[in-house]
Structure formats: C-alpha cells, structure tokens
Design a protein around this motif. Structure first.
Motif, PDB file in Angstrom:
ATOM      1  N   VAL A 148       0.607  -0.939  -0.047  1.00  0.00           N
ATOM      2  CA  VAL A 148       0.341   0.027  -0.116  1.00  0.00           C
ATOM      3  C   VAL A 148       1.294   1.630  -0.400  1.00  0.00           C
ATOM      4  CG1 VAL A 148      -1.333   1.192   1.549  1.00  0.00           C
ATOM      5  CG2 VAL A 148      -2.139  -0.935   0.985  1.00  0.00           C
ATOM      6  N   SER A 149       1.782   1.089   1.078  1.00  0.00           N
ATOM      7  CA  SER A 149       2.822   2.713   0.945  1.00  0.00           C
ATOM      8  C   SER A 149       3.521   2.707  -0.577  1.00  0.00           C
ATOM      9  CB  SER A 149       4.030   2.372   1.699  1.00  0.00           C
ATOM     10  OG  SER A 149       3.461   1.700   3.465  1.00  0.00           O
ATOM     11  N   ALA A 150       3.789   1.738  -1.058  1.00  0.00           N
ATOM     12  CA  ALA A 150       4.736   1.943  -2.896  1.00  0.00           C
ATOM     13  C   ALA A 150       3.254   2.416  -3.525  1.00  0.00           C
ATOM     14  CB  ALA A 150       5.034   0.354  -2.914  1.00  0.00           C
ATOM     15  N   GLU A 151       2.001   2.431  -3.206  1.00  0.00           N
ATOM     16  CA  GLU A 151       1.157   2.932  -4.784  1.00  0.00           C
ATOM     17  C   GLU A 151       0.450   3.825  -3.770  1.00  0.00           C
ATOM     18  OE1 GLU A 151      -1.745  -0.429  -5.314  1.00  0.00           O
ATOM     19  OE2 GLU A 151      -2.961   2.034  -6.270  1.00  0.00           O
ATOM     20  N   VAL A 152       0.845   4.363  -2.693  1.00  0.00           N
ATOM     21  CA  VAL A 152       1.265   5.681  -2.268  1.00  0.00           C
ATOM     22  C   VAL A 152       1.989   6.636  -2.902  1.00  0.00           C
ATOM     23  CG1 VAL A 152       1.183   7.677  -0.903  1.00  0.00           C
ATOM     24  CG2 VAL A 152      -0.481   4.914  -0.290  1.00  0.00           C
ATOM     25  N   VAL A 153       3.300   6.492  -2.791  1.00  0.00           N
ATOM     26  CA  VAL A 153       5.151   6.620  -3.408  1.00  0.00           C
ATOM     27  C   VAL A 153       4.164   6.768  -4.942  1.00  0.00           C
ATOM     28  CG1 VAL A 153       6.659   6.965  -3.678  1.00  0.00           C
ATOM     29  CG2 VAL A 153       6.208   5.591  -1.364  1.00  0.00           C
ATOM     30  N   GLU A 154       3.870   5.800  -5.634  1.00  0.00           N
ATOM     31  CA  GLU A 154       4.066   6.359  -6.779  1.00  0.00           C
ATOM     32  C   GLU A 154       2.622   7.397  -7.637  1.00  0.00           C
ATOM     33  OE1 GLU A 154       3.244   2.038  -8.832  1.00  0.00           O
ATOM     34  OE2 GLU A 154       2.542   3.594 -10.921  1.00  0.00           O
ATOM     35  N   ARG A 155       1.835   7.374  -6.993  1.00  0.00           N
ATOM     36  CA  ARG A 155       0.964   7.902  -7.344  1.00  0.00           C
ATOM     37  C   ARG A 155       1.266   9.443  -6.782  1.00  0.00           C
ATOM     38  NH1 ARG A 155      -4.850   5.906  -7.974  1.00  0.00           N
ATOM     39  NH2 ARG A 155      -4.593   4.266  -8.680  1.00  0.00           N
ATOM     40  N   ARG A 156       1.888   9.768  -5.790  1.00  0.00           N
ATOM     41  CA  ARG A 156       2.113  10.929  -5.157  1.00  0.00           C
ATOM     42  C   ARG A 156       3.597  11.243  -5.696  1.00  0.00           C
ATOM     43  NH1 ARG A 156       3.216  10.601   1.372  1.00  0.00           N
ATOM     44  NH2 ARG A 156       1.343  11.011   2.020  1.00  0.00           N
ATOM     45  N   ASN A 157       4.306  10.613  -6.603  1.00  0.00           N
ATOM     46  CA  ASN A 157       5.335  11.290  -7.461  1.00  0.00           C
ATOM     47  C   ASN A 157       4.672  11.585  -8.642  1.00  0.00           C
ATOM     48  OD1 ASN A 157       7.658  11.224  -8.205  1.00  0.00           O
ATOM     49  ND2 ASN A 157       7.542   9.891  -9.593  1.00  0.00           N
ATOM     50  N   PRO A 189      15.597  -5.096  13.614  1.00  0.00           N
ATOM     51  CA  PRO A 189      16.278  -5.251  15.143  1.00  0.00           C
ATOM     52  C   PRO A 189      15.408  -3.037  15.945  1.00  0.00           C
ATOM     53  CG  PRO A 189      17.496  -5.361  13.252  1.00  0.00           C
ATOM     54  CD  PRO A 189      16.411  -5.044  12.831  1.00  0.00           C
ATOM     55  N   ARG A 190      16.152  -2.369  15.065  1.00  0.00           N
ATOM     56  CA  ARG A 190      15.201  -1.184  15.925  1.00  0.00           C
ATOM     57  C   ARG A 190      13.901  -0.684  15.699  1.00  0.00           C
ATOM     58  NH1 ARG A 190      18.206   3.037  11.915  1.00  0.00           N
ATOM     59  NH2 ARG A 190      16.270   4.584  13.337  1.00  0.00           N
ATOM     60  N   GLU A 191      13.340  -1.492  14.824  1.00  0.00           N
ATOM     61  CA  GLU A 191      11.413  -1.385  14.972  1.00  0.00           C
ATOM     62  C   GLU A 191      11.243  -2.170  16.258  1.00  0.00           C
ATOM     63  OE1 GLU A 191       9.395   0.113  10.864  1.00  0.00           O
ATOM     64  OE2 GLU A 191       9.917  -2.395  10.843  1.00  0.00           O
ATOM     65  N   MET A 192      11.580  -3.718  16.111  1.00  0.00           N
ATOM     66  CA  MET A 192      11.051  -4.121  17.079  1.00  0.00           C
ATOM     67  C   MET A 192      12.215  -3.237  18.562  1.00  0.00           C
ATOM     68  SD  MET A 192      12.621  -7.584  15.817  1.00  0.00           S
ATOM     69  CE  MET A 192      13.155  -8.070  17.040  1.00  0.00           C
ATOM     70  N   ALA A 193      13.024  -3.088  19.299  1.00  0.00           N
ATOM     71  CA  ALA A 193      13.308  -2.090  20.046  1.00  0.00           C
ATOM     72  C   ALA A 193      12.069  -0.565  20.118  1.00  0.00           C
ATOM     73  CB  ALA A 193      14.542  -1.579  20.156  1.00  0.00           C
ATOM     74  N   ARG A 194      12.715  -0.107  19.359  1.00  0.00           N
ATOM     75  CA  ARG A 194      11.695   0.834  19.675  1.00  0.00           C
ATOM     76  C   ARG A 194       9.460   1.065  19.140  1.00  0.00           C
ATOM     77  NH1 ARG A 194      14.124   5.338  17.220  1.00  0.00           N
ATOM     78  NH2 ARG A 194      12.042   6.332  17.257  1.00  0.00           N
ATOM     79  N   GLU A 195       9.420  -0.519  18.772  1.00  0.00           N
ATOM     80  CA  GLU A 195       7.720  -0.719  18.956  1.00  0.00           C
ATOM     81  C   GLU A 195       7.316   0.120  18.176  1.00  0.00           C
ATOM     82  OE1 GLU A 195       6.553  -1.188  22.883  1.00  0.00           O
ATOM     83  OE2 GLU A 195       6.875  -3.394  23.578  1.00  0.00           O
ATOM     84  N   SER A 196       7.951   0.468  17.134  1.00  0.00           N
ATOM     85  CA  SER A 196       6.611   1.281  16.334  1.00  0.00           C
ATOM     86  C   SER A 196       7.844   1.668  14.521  1.00  0.00           C
ATOM     87  CB  SER A 196       7.076   2.732  16.780  1.00  0.00           C
ATOM     88  OG  SER A 196       7.185   3.248  15.979  1.00  0.00           O
ATOM     89  N   THR A 197       6.888   1.635  14.200  1.00  0.00           N
ATOM     90  CA  THR A 197       7.286   1.774  11.726  1.00  0.00           C
ATOM     91  C   THR A 197       7.904   2.219  11.442  1.00  0.00           C
ATOM     92  OG1 THR A 197       5.252   0.484  11.975  1.00  0.00           O
ATOM     93  CG2 THR A 197       6.445   1.842   9.795  1.00  0.00           C
ATOM     94  N   LEU A 198       9.104   2.829  11.357  1.00  0.00           N
ATOM     95  CA  LEU A 198      10.558   3.270  11.031  1.00  0.00           C
ATOM     96  C   LEU A 198      10.164   4.199   9.200  1.00  0.00           C
ATOM     97  CD1 LEU A 198      13.373   2.173  13.153  1.00  0.00           C
ATOM     98  CD2 LEU A 198      11.617   4.131  14.035  1.00  0.00           C
ATOM     99  N   PHE A 199       9.597   3.345   8.822  1.00  0.00           N
ATOM    100  CA  PHE A 199       9.635   3.751   7.639  1.00  0.00           C
ATOM    101  C   PHE A 199       7.944   3.295   7.034  1.00  0.00           C
ATOM    102  CE2 PHE A 199       8.960  -0.853   7.455  1.00  0.00           C
ATOM    103  CZ  PHE A 199       8.001  -1.278   6.095  1.00  0.00           C
ATOM    104  N   GLY A 200       8.406   4.341   5.462  1.00  0.00           N
ATOM    105  CA  GLY A 200       6.930   4.708   5.070  1.00  0.00           C
ATOM    106  C   GLY A 200       6.483   5.657   4.054  1.00  0.00           C
ATOM    107  N   PRO A 201       5.819   6.163   3.832  1.00  0.00           N
ATOM    108  CA  PRO A 201       4.376   7.334   2.663  1.00  0.00           C
ATOM    109  C   PRO A 201       4.188   8.509   4.319  1.00  0.00           C
ATOM    110  CG  PRO A 201       3.199   5.618   2.656  1.00  0.00           C
ATOM    111  CD  PRO A 201       4.242   5.580   3.036  1.00  0.00           C
ATOM    112  N   GLN A 202       4.297   7.899   5.696  1.00  0.00           N
ATOM    113  CA  GLN A 202       4.361   8.662   6.940  1.00  0.00           C
ATOM    114  C   GLN A 202       4.825   9.985   6.354  1.00  0.00           C
ATOM    115  OE1 GLN A 202       4.421   5.219   6.910  1.00  0.00           O
ATOM    116  NE2 GLN A 202       5.095   4.877   8.458  1.00  0.00           N
ATOM    117  N   LYS A 203       6.385   9.730   6.410  1.00  0.00           N
ATOM    118  CA  LYS A 203       7.418   9.912   6.369  1.00  0.00           C
ATOM    119  C   LYS A 203       8.007  11.159   5.354  1.00  0.00           C
ATOM    120  CE  LYS A 203       9.629   7.082  10.145  1.00  0.00           C
ATOM    121  NZ  LYS A 203       9.268   7.719  11.323  1.00  0.00           N
TER     122      LYS A 203
END
Lengths: 402, 197
Positions: free
Chosen positions: A189-198, A260-274
C-alpha cells in the motif's frame, strides 16, 4: 458545482441560518466573532466531512446543544441537483445523508463537492513542517481520486495495525510470520501511495508555476521536489523511476534492515508517513529563504493550482472558500486571485471584516468582465445573517449566462 | 424515567443490543408487556436454550446444536473443497447462493493486533490441521478490508508448504449495475483482478 443554499442548525454561534447563494461571488461581512467563517466551515463539512481548519468536530456544535447540522443544496455542472446533509453529534459517528443513502462515511462523499479553501491557517503549508505539506497534498489527491482516498485509509489502518503488532511482540511467536504479513501489506500500500504522489506532483508542477507567475507577477522559478522517505534508507536504486514495484522492493529491503530497531522502538520506522515535499524558490528552500510576500504568493499559487486540478480531475468546478484572505494579502494579490477564480467560472465565498471595500473591488472586476458577475453580500452579526445586496440574477439564468 | 424498575431494566438490556437505541428498546419493552405471558416465556426460554445448546461444530466451527453441523455431516457435499470465512453469518450468506457444494471453515474473526487478535485467537491452527493430502482446494472468502486481506495472506503463507491449491474470491463490479455507477475504488480493484476471456 454551484451552491444554491446553505443551511446551518446549531453550528457554532448560528442558531438557524439559511443563506441563499449567488452564482459567482458571495461576500460574507461582519465583525470578529460574527459567524462568517462558520458558514465556510459548514460548507467544508458537507464537502470533506470536516472543517477546513484543524478543529475537532465537536467544536462546531453550538454551546448548550447536543448536535449540529449543515445542509448544502447545490447544482452540478451538468445541471443535476446535489443535496447533502451532515449532522455532528457528541460521541456518535457523523451522520451523512445524500441521495445515495443516509449513513454514508466520509470517504463516500469526499470529492463529490470539490472544494478549495484558503485561510490564514493554511500558512503552515509553506511555513510549517512536512506533516502540513503531506496533509495538503493528500487532501487535494483524495478529492480528485476515490481510489487514493481508499489507499490513504488503508495505509493509516495498516500503520496502526503494524505498530500494534510490534507493540504486542508479534515477532516473538513462531518465526515472526504474523509481522511479516503485516509488513508486506504495509509495503504494497505504501509503494502505491508513493507512486501516486510522485506522478501527481509531476502533473501539478507546471500548473503551480504558471499560477505563481500570475499571482506574483514575477518570473521566479518554483520547484516542488518530492523527497520520499523510501529514498533515505539507501535501498532504492538511484536511477530508477518511482514505480510501485521498485519502491516496494526498496521498502522490503529497508524493512529487513530496520527490523531490530523497529522491535526495540515498537514502532514503524519507514513509509510514506515520513515523506517530505520540499518547495523551492530560485533554487533555495522556501521554508528557509522565502520572504513573507513569496510565502503568500506561493500559497495562493498552490490553491489556484488546486482549483484547476480539481476541475480537471473531478470534471466539476470546485467551490472556492476564501477565509479572511484580504487581511493577509495585499489588494493586488487579492484582485489577481479573484480574477483568476472568476475566469475559471468558479463560485467563491469570501469572508471579510471590510465588506464595502471588497464589494467595491468585486464591482471593479465585474465591470472589466462585462458586468455579468452575480454578486451577493451578506452581513453577519452574532450568528444572524442579513442581505445587503441580494443576488441580482435568478440562479438558472445566471448559470446560463456563465 | 419510567415508573417501573423492571421495565427500566428490560429497556437497558434491549438497548445493549447492536443497532437498538433507547427509543426502539422502549418500544420493544412495551410490546413485550402487551404479549400473553406464555409467549413471553417461550421467547425467554428460546433465548436461554440458544445460549445453552448452540456450540461450535467440531469440524468447521460454525454455530450448531449438534456435535457436527449439518453441512459437515452431509454426504452430498464435497469434502475436498473448503471455503474459509470470518463469521458464521458469512456461511449463511454463501449458502443462500446455493452454488457452493464444499465445506466451510469459520475463523471467528480476522487478525487485528489493535484488538489484540493474533493467530492463536482465531481458529487458525484448526484450519491448518484440516488441510490434509486429499484437500483439493481452499477458497478464501474473507472480508475485503485491511484485516481480511492480511489474514488471507497469512493463511496463504502457512498453507503454502502443504501444497494445497489456494484461491480467493474475486473483487469487483456488482452484478446488475452499470459500470458508470460503480465507485472508482471498486472499479480500480476490478481492473486489477481482470481475467482473460
């Protein structure tokens, strides 16, 4: 789309107000706190199911009442009537009613009544952080494509679910299959958001440039640079186009790297929300280098581009809401904005504390355009509306004239 | 405020049901009051009986009165095809079509970490256990939302080592309507799922 009437019941300081609208320009005049902007908010509620300024829905309900209702009657460009009513109640889902049904969701109606709003609050689009720019871009795209609205909802839901999975330690059970599945869906879903935004930004660029030239009257170069978060992880091949398959591949690699970092931070660290959408002027970042005037011109240019785009994509002229722009913009810019909006044949609603000045300006513009502009001026005081100048032409006649 | 505490209690209970508001609950309560006593007793007993005797089918986990539900026990149905659904009500919906001759498997939910639902909280392990060598096809008919989609993918992932043929129901334009009236989200999905003619 042309709005014929707006009915407000218990919205902010309006007890019961009905406004019959002019075909072209509706000037809403009154002192501070008289309820001018509230009428625009009521229109916004019927167009995008919320106010155009970031306030909770409950704030729209008049003090001491349980609910408020906004009803808009409009005429589509193809002369088909459109009626929508939105009722906001404390603690209950909004009740949205059109000819299509009585329990619709916001995503059913977004884009039906295309709307462009410009208010002093929107300064944050050029001044503020990336979130404000993403919200602006998403708002325009959602109004112009139902599929994108759907994608945004899916993306938001998947992000929440994936974060919850990370918090619940879904990677602890088995071999982390559950988290893998959430990740894969999120990536797609994220990839489609990026393609459409672009793709959308590439389409919108020339329109923004020409609008900026018209507003500022100068030949500065404007550029919009899309900086998707996917490019920041070093997993996207630099020479590839942002197609959904290449973006998805890059996200998958990023997800493996960040696990590993996501598991430690318990949160998603990539995606179009950034993602960041950088506005450039003469090669410098607008946020850092632009003057106050340039900020204003750019914002206005963006909004004019939005008008043009929505008209093209929705096959329907959007309704333009100008909230207190005359206190923010100088007379010249205002005149150019109004001229351009009228040239595109769009109905606009203008709030101002100086009704007479705006009315005079409108009449000047009207005379240069052959005097066939339908103007109405409404004065407000304490949530009660009275007409100073009524719409001169009955609606069907003026629609023909247009 | 009603003059009777027992009426008030019944109204509260009716109002706790889905889609029933206070007003409807009051109407229902007064309607029940006007009924003959034996009818009301029958009604109450039916509710209690339902709660007491209805249980999950040991094979497909839909709701039934018997150990094994009628569909699973039927000899006329094809035991080599299973249709996976989220809720027992979905079984009823598919049965109404009269076209499906296989068996069902009811998951009783879909994966949703936000609601604390993981693979252990739905009948996932029971499903995998049913996928033996003689299984010809598993049809995934979950709801077309984010959670249904992820659950579909999860089942696909868990079942793929077993070599069972997995299919999913199509998404697209509803029958009997014109293309121009389909909303663009549905239409876009229909394009993605196009098939050769």
């Amino acid at each position: 789309m042309v709005i014929r009437s707006v009915l407000l019941a218990h919205v902010r300081n309006h007890e019961h107000t009905e406004i019959v609208c002019a075909r072209d320009v509706n000037v809403l005049s009154g002192s501070n706190g008289s309820g001018k902007t509230t009428i625009l908010e009521a229109i916004s509620l019927c167009a995008i199911a919320k106010s155009f300024v970031p306030v909770p829905d409950q704030a729209l309900i008049k003090h001491g009442f349980e609910d408020c209702t906004s009803t808009v009657e409009a005429l589509r460009d193809l002369d088909v009537p459109y009626r929508i009513s939105v009722r906001v109640r404390n603690g209950v889902r909004k009740r949205i009613t059109t000819a299509h049904g009585s329990s619709l969701t916001p995503r059913d109606i977004i884009g039906e009544l295309p709307m462009v709003a410009l208010s002093p609050d929107h300064k944050s689009v050029t001044f503020g952080g990336p979130a404000e720019r993403r919200a602006f871009l998403d708002g325009v795209m959602a109004q112009s494509s139902k599929r994108f609205t759907e994608l945004l909802y899916e993306h938001r839901r998947l992000l929440k679910q994936r974060n919850a999975a990370l918090q619940a330690g879904a990677f602890m059970h088995g071999d982390g299959e559950e988290l893998d599945v959430w990740t894969e869906q999120f990536v797609l879903v994220s990839a489609e958001v990026v393609e459409r935004r672009n793709r959308f930004l590439a389409d919108v660029m020339p329109i923004v440039c020409s609008a900026y030239e018209a507003v500022s009257g100068s030949a500065e170069t404007i550029n919009i640079v899309y900086q998707p978060d996917v490019a920041s992880h070093g997993t996207l091949a630099t020479d590839t186009l942002l197609s959904s398959s290449s973006v998805a591949e890059a996200y998958r690699a990023a997800a493996r790297m960040l696990r590993p970092r996501e598991m430690a931070r318990e949160s998603t660290l990539f995606g179009p929300q950034k993602d960041e959408i950088a506005f450039m002027i003469n090669g410098g970042l607008v946020r850092e280098t632009a003057s106050q005037g340039q900020h204003k011109s750019l914002l206005v240019a963006l909004k004019l581009a939005e008008c043009e785009l929505l008209h093209e994509r929705c096959n329907e002229r959007p309704v333009v809401l100008l909230d207190d722009v005359f206190s923010e913009l100088d007379r010249d810019r205002c005149a150019r904005v109004l001229e351009r909006v009228l040239a595109m044949g769009m109905q606009c609603f203008v709030t101002t504390t100086e009704g007479e000045t705006v009315l005079k300006l409108m009449k000047e513009i009207s005379s240069t355009r052959g005097g066939n502009i339908d103007i109405s001026m409404i004065t407000l005081e304490g949530g009660i509306a009275s007409y100073v100048q009524q719409s001169e032409l009955p609606l069907h006649q003026s629609a023909e004239a247009a | 405020m009603l003059p009777s505490d027992s009426i008030e209690r019944v109204v509260e209970l009716f109002a706790s049901l889905p889609t029933i508001g206070k007003k409807t609950a009051r109407r229902l309560a007064f309607h029940v009051l006007r009924q003959p006593a034996e009818n009301v007793e029958q009604f109450a007993r039916a509710l209690v009986d339902m709660r007491t005797y209805v249980r999950e089918c040991t094979v497909c986990h839909t709701f039934t009165d018997t150990e094994v539900c009628g569909i699973c026990a039927s000899l006329k149905r094809d035991p080599h095809v299973i249709c996976v659904v989220e809720q027992p009500s979905d079984v009823m919906a598919i049965e109404r079509t009269g076209d499906f001759r296989g068996l069902y498997h009811v998951l009783h939910g879909a994966l949703s970490p936000l609601d604390g639902i993981g693979p252990e909280d739905i009948r996932m392990r029971e499903l995998i256990a049913r996928l033996g060598v003689d299984m010809q096809e598993v049809i995934l008919a979950l709801n077309p939302n984010v959670e249904g989609e992820v659950t579909t993918q999860y089942i696909a992932k868990m079942a793929s080592p077993l070599g069972v043929k997995l299919t999913r129901i199509a998404r697209g334009v509803p029958m009997g309507s014109d293309l121009e009236f389909a909303d663009d989200a549905t239409l876009a999905r229909a394009f993605e799922g196009r098939v050769p003619v």
